[in-house]
Scaffold this motif. Structure first.
Motif, PDB file in Angstrom:
ATOM      1  N   GLN A 176       0.800  -1.223   0.000  1.00  0.00           N
ATOM      2  CA  GLN A 176       0.000   0.000   0.000  1.00  0.00           C
ATOM      3  C   GLN A 176       0.838   1.281   0.000  1.00  0.00           C
ATOM      4  OE1 GLN A 176      -3.385   0.404  -0.134  1.00  0.00           O
ATOM      5  NE2 GLN A 176      -3.687  -1.789  -0.387  1.00  0.00           N
ATOM      6  N   ARG A 177       1.877   1.318   0.789  1.00  0.00           N
ATOM      7  CA  ARG A 177       2.616   2.571   0.989  1.00  0.00           C
ATOM      8  C   ARG A 177       3.251   3.073  -0.312  1.00  0.00           C
ATOM      9  NH1 ARG A 177       4.676   5.419   5.468  1.00  0.00           N
ATOM     10  NH2 ARG A 177       6.808   6.211   5.316  1.00  0.00           N
ATOM     11  N   SER A 178       4.042   2.219  -0.959  1.00  0.00           N
ATOM     12  CA  SER A 178       4.696   2.647  -2.194  1.00  0.00           C
ATOM     13  C   SER A 178       3.674   2.930  -3.286  1.00  0.00           C
ATOM     14  CB  SER A 178       5.687   1.582  -2.662  1.00  0.00           C
ATOM     15  OG  SER A 178       6.755   1.445  -1.743  1.00  0.00           O
ATOM     16  N   LEU A 179       2.652   2.086  -3.374  1.00  0.00           N
ATOM     17  CA  LEU A 179       1.632   2.265  -4.400  1.00  0.00           C
ATOM     18  C   LEU A 179       0.937   3.609  -4.254  1.00  0.00           C
ATOM     19  CD1 LEU A 179      -0.152   1.208  -6.722  1.00  0.00           C
ATOM     20  CD2 LEU A 179      -1.583   0.101  -4.985  1.00  0.00           C
ATOM     21  N   LYS A 180       0.575   3.969  -3.032  1.00  0.00           N
ATOM     22  CA  LYS A 180      -0.151   5.227  -2.831  1.00  0.00           C
ATOM     23  C   LYS A 180       0.767   6.434  -3.045  1.00  0.00           C
ATOM     24  CE  LYS A 180      -4.069   3.231  -1.677  1.00  0.00           C
ATOM     25  NZ  LYS A 180      -5.286   3.327  -2.504  1.00  0.00           N
ATOM     26  N   PHE A 181       2.041   6.328  -2.665  1.00  0.00           N
ATOM     27  CA  PHE A 181       2.972   7.407  -2.995  1.00  0.00           C
ATOM     28  C   PHE A 181       2.999   7.623  -4.498  1.00  0.00           C
ATOM     29  CE2 PHE A 181       5.826   6.777   1.000  1.00  0.00           C
ATOM     30  CZ  PHE A 181       5.131   7.761   1.679  1.00  0.00           C
ATOM     31  N   VAL A 182       3.207   6.542  -5.230  1.00  0.00           N
ATOM     32  CA  VAL A 182       3.323   6.636  -6.690  1.00  0.00           C
ATOM     33  C   VAL A 182       2.020   7.138  -7.304  1.00  0.00           C
ATOM     34  CG1 VAL A 182       3.608   5.263  -8.798  1.00  0.00           C
ATOM     35  CG2 VAL A 182       5.163   4.926  -6.869  1.00  0.00           C
ATOM     36  N   VAL A 224       6.244  15.160  -9.574  1.00  0.00           N
ATOM     37  CA  VAL A 224       7.327  14.172  -9.495  1.00  0.00           C
ATOM     38  C   VAL A 224       7.015  13.033 -10.467  1.00  0.00           C
ATOM     39  CG1 VAL A 224       8.557  12.523  -8.030  1.00  0.00           C
ATOM     40  CG2 VAL A 224       7.827  14.738  -7.097  1.00  0.00           C
ATOM     41  N   GLU A 225       8.009  12.650 -11.252  1.00  0.00           N
ATOM     42  CA  GLU A 225       7.857  11.566 -12.216  1.00  0.00           C
ATOM     43  C   GLU A 225       8.501  10.304 -11.652  1.00  0.00           C
ATOM     44  OE1 GLU A 225       9.971  10.429 -16.381  1.00  0.00           O
ATOM     45  OE2 GLU A 225       9.143  12.470 -16.268  1.00  0.00           O
ATOM     46  N   PRO A 226       7.697   9.359 -11.169  1.00  0.00           N
ATOM     47  CA  PRO A 226       8.280   8.149 -10.586  1.00  0.00           C
ATOM     48  C   PRO A 226       8.519   7.068 -11.643  1.00  0.00           C
ATOM     49  CG  PRO A 226       5.921   8.155 -10.195  1.00  0.00           C
ATOM     50  CD  PRO A 226       6.230   9.397 -10.991  1.00  0.00           C
ATOM     51  N   THR A 227       9.619   6.347 -11.478  1.00  0.00           N
ATOM     52  CA  THR A 227       9.870   5.109 -12.202  1.00  0.00           C
ATOM     53  C   THR A 227       9.981   4.015 -11.162  1.00  0.00           C
ATOM     54  OG1 THR A 227      11.005   6.140 -14.087  1.00  0.00           O
ATOM     55  CG2 THR A 227      11.507   3.821 -13.638  1.00  0.00           C
ATOM     56  N   VAL A 228       9.168   2.973 -11.292  1.00  0.00           N
ATOM     57  CA  VAL A 228       9.117   1.913 -10.285  1.00  0.00           C
ATOM     58  C   VAL A 228       9.956   0.730 -10.750  1.00  0.00           C
ATOM     59  CG1 VAL A 228       7.631   0.319  -9.024  1.00  0.00           C
ATOM     60  CG2 VAL A 228       6.818   2.633  -9.561  1.00  0.00           C
ATOM     61  N   LEU A 229      10.829   0.274  -9.884  1.00  0.00           N
ATOM     62  CA  LEU A 229      11.597  -0.950 -10.104  1.00  0.00           C
ATOM     63  C   LEU A 229      11.088  -1.997  -9.123  1.00  0.00           C
ATOM     64  CD1 LEU A 229      15.343  -0.063 -10.727  1.00  0.00           C
ATOM     65  CD2 LEU A 229      13.998  -1.772 -11.944  1.00  0.00           C
ATOM     66  N   THR A 230      10.566  -3.105  -9.658  1.00  0.00           N
ATOM     67  CA  THR A 230      10.007  -4.138  -8.801  1.00  0.00           C
ATOM     68  C   THR A 230      10.308  -5.504  -9.398  1.00  0.00           C
ATOM     69  OG1 THR A 230       7.995  -4.780  -7.603  1.00  0.00           O
ATOM     70  CG2 THR A 230       7.722  -4.131  -9.899  1.00  0.00           C
ATOM     71  N   PRO A 232      -1.049   4.963 -11.802  1.00  0.00           N
ATOM     72  CA  PRO A 232      -1.414   5.997 -12.779  1.00  0.00           C
ATOM     73  C   PRO A 232      -0.952   5.650 -14.187  1.00  0.00           C
ATOM     74  CG  PRO A 232      -0.395   6.960 -10.819  1.00  0.00           C
ATOM     75  CD  PRO A 232      -0.189   5.481 -10.730  1.00  0.00           C
ATOM     76  N   ALA A 233      -1.778   6.003 -15.154  1.00  0.00           N
ATOM     77  CA  ALA A 233      -1.392   5.811 -16.549  1.00  0.00           C
ATOM     78  C   ALA A 233      -0.120   6.617 -16.823  1.00  0.00           C
ATOM     79  CB  ALA A 233      -2.523   6.271 -17.466  1.00  0.00           C
ATOM     80  N   GLY A 234       0.810   6.027 -17.518  1.00  0.00           N
ATOM     81  CA  GLY A 234       2.039   6.723 -17.855  1.00  0.00           C
ATOM     82  C   GLY A 234       3.184   6.470 -16.906  1.00  0.00           C
ATOM     83  N   VAL A 235       2.903   5.894 -15.734  1.00  0.00           N
ATOM     84  CA  VAL A 235       3.992   5.577 -14.807  1.00  0.00           C
ATOM     85  C   VAL A 235       4.729   4.333 -15.316  1.00  0.00           C
ATOM     86  CG1 VAL A 235       4.554   4.702 -12.501  1.00  0.00           C
ATOM     87  CG2 VAL A 235       3.004   6.645 -12.757  1.00  0.00           C
TER      88      VAL A 235
END
Length: 436
Positions: free
Chosen positions: A25-31, A39-45, A65-68
């Motif tokens: 939840q935490r990282s998802l809601k931040f992003v 802020v433009e996030p790029t997620v590495l998972t 979000p679309a585009g992340v």
């Protein structure tokens, strides 16, 4: 940092949809909220086909979000062997809540995990992430900062290496204690393993530019790990609730006084006296239909406590459900139940669900230490308080007061609570201010 473009943040998080449970939840809601805040996030998972998730929740993918950009990597972990050798289809939950009865093989795996996989068994993911980041930089990518989210705390070693290689501004987001985690004794670590784990923890805390914790007491624990640490680099950024999850109106049942608990619960939460008080309250007031509902993983020992108190017939036990369904169960309840495990350093345990409980505007029964961060939060928001594990008479008295109120009006919803500063957007605004 350039003003000509949004801040570019690399978010390293093992738990990401389709992973379910509290950790995602935490990282998802931040992003979710970062793009609207510049802020433009790029997620590495991790690649979900290779990742080891205790539970799945495919519904959460709709919140990205679309585009992340989400980059998923391979991993090298021992959980496939664990399943084959133990015959269990589920991997262990944090704190081993789904392992009430452990075989010799499972005990052996705990020892191996605690002594050969330091800080944890997901460390095999790190090399894959570091290669992915190297590929991004080789392609000319630029990032203003990196945020590493843990557990698994091995993810923080990724931040440590990225700081060393590229000098990235590094935010270490630690959702839980590290060497002080409540189940550490079950790992049976040798002195050498404990020393190495503490060394990793200290290096991360000393070299991160910013350390985020979810509670004041956890911050205190981390601050005590090294004389080199300064209070100014530590920031308490608690978990929260997403206002968009609570669009539906509250609709408590008029047919029963329904007490609901969501999430994992095991014997360490020590709710047996509360269950005894519930049983006594039912005996004293048979005309009031008092019911219990548990949504999520319930350990065998807690099921036995329900049986011992004659409560199974008035209890609904539901398996893990998608997050939006879990919120629906909160809104259809009369009262909400939470508990803090009876373990060392539990004053700083502040479960993410408490903020969703607050957003539901229901009375909250909390079993846990008085004066803890959870107790202080509930009293601050006017939602309830924590009852000590042995406070049987006080619990019974409070339950009877709820019964008396329910007789007059089965809707016990509270007035709007003072919890808006714990909305996910408000907390993400605080994160952005730290990035800037």
């Amino acid at each position: 940092m350039s003003a000509a473009r949004p801040l570019r943040l690399l978010v390293v998080t093992y738990y990401w949809p389709p992973s379910g449970g509290a950790g995602v939840q935490r990282s998802l809601k931040f992003v979710k909220h970062l793009p609207a805040l510049g802020v433009e996030p790029t997620v590495l998972t991790v690649d979900p086909a290779q990742g080891a998730y205790p539970v799945l929740d495919h519904s959460l993918a709709a919140e990205i979000p679309a585009g992340v950009r989400v980059i998923r990597t391979s991993t090298s972990e021992p959980f496939g062997s664990y399943k084959k050798l133990t015959g269990r289809q589920q991997i262990p939950y944090g704190g081993f809540a789904n392992e009430s009865k452990t075989s010799f093989t499972q005990q052996l795996f705990k020892f191996v995990r605690g002594n050969l996989f330091i800080p944890d068994a997901r460390r095999g993911w790190n090399a894959h992430v570091l290669q992915a980041v190297a590929d991004l930089f080789a392609q000319g990518e630029e990032f203003d900062a990196v945020l590493t989210s843990s557990p698994p705390h091995s993810s923080q070693l990724i931040g440590l290496e990225l700081k060393r290689r590229y000098g990235l501004h590094w935010l270490a987001d630690l959702r839980d204690p590290w060497t002080d985690i409540y189940y550490r004794a079950e790992l049976n670590q040798t002195a050498l393993a404990r020393w190495l784990n503490a060394r990793y923890e200290r290096q991360v805390l000393e070299q991160a530019d910013i350390v985020l914790t979810t509670s004041a007491d956890t911050k205190r624990l981390f601050l005590g790990k090294s004389a080199k640490l300064k209070d100014s680099k530590f920031h308490v950024l608690p978990n929260g609730y997403d206002e968009s999850d609570f669009r539906l109106p509250s609709s408590p049942s008029a047919e029963a006084l329904l007490i609901t608990h969501t999430g994992t619960i095991s014997e360490t939460y020590h709710i047996e006296l509360l269950l005894g008080a519930v049983a006594e309250c039912i005996r004293r007031h048979p005309e009031v239909p008092l019911r219990l509902r548990f949504v999520g993983k319930v350990a065998d020992g807690v099921r036995q406590q329900l049986t011992d108190n004659g409560l199974l017939e008035v209890t609904e036990l539901l398996p893990f459900v998608p997050h939006d369904e879990s919120v629906g169960y909160l809104l259809r309840s009369t009262v909400l139940l939470m508990a803090i495990p009876d373990v060392p350093h539990n004053f700083g345990i502040l479960p993410g669900k408490v903020f969703e409980y607050l957003a539901a505007n229901k009375p909250i029964i909390c079993v846990g230490p008085t004066g803890s961060d959870a107790d202080n939060l509930l009293q601050e928001c006017g939602a309830g308080r924590a009852w000590p594990y042995d406070a049987y008479e006080a619990m019974l008295e409070y339950l009877e007061s709820l019964v008396a109120q329910w007789r007059v009006n089965p809707n016990l919803d509270l007035p709007a609570l003072s919890h808006t500063r714990y909305s996910r957007r408000a907390l993400t605004e605080q994160l952005v201010s730290l990035l800037k």
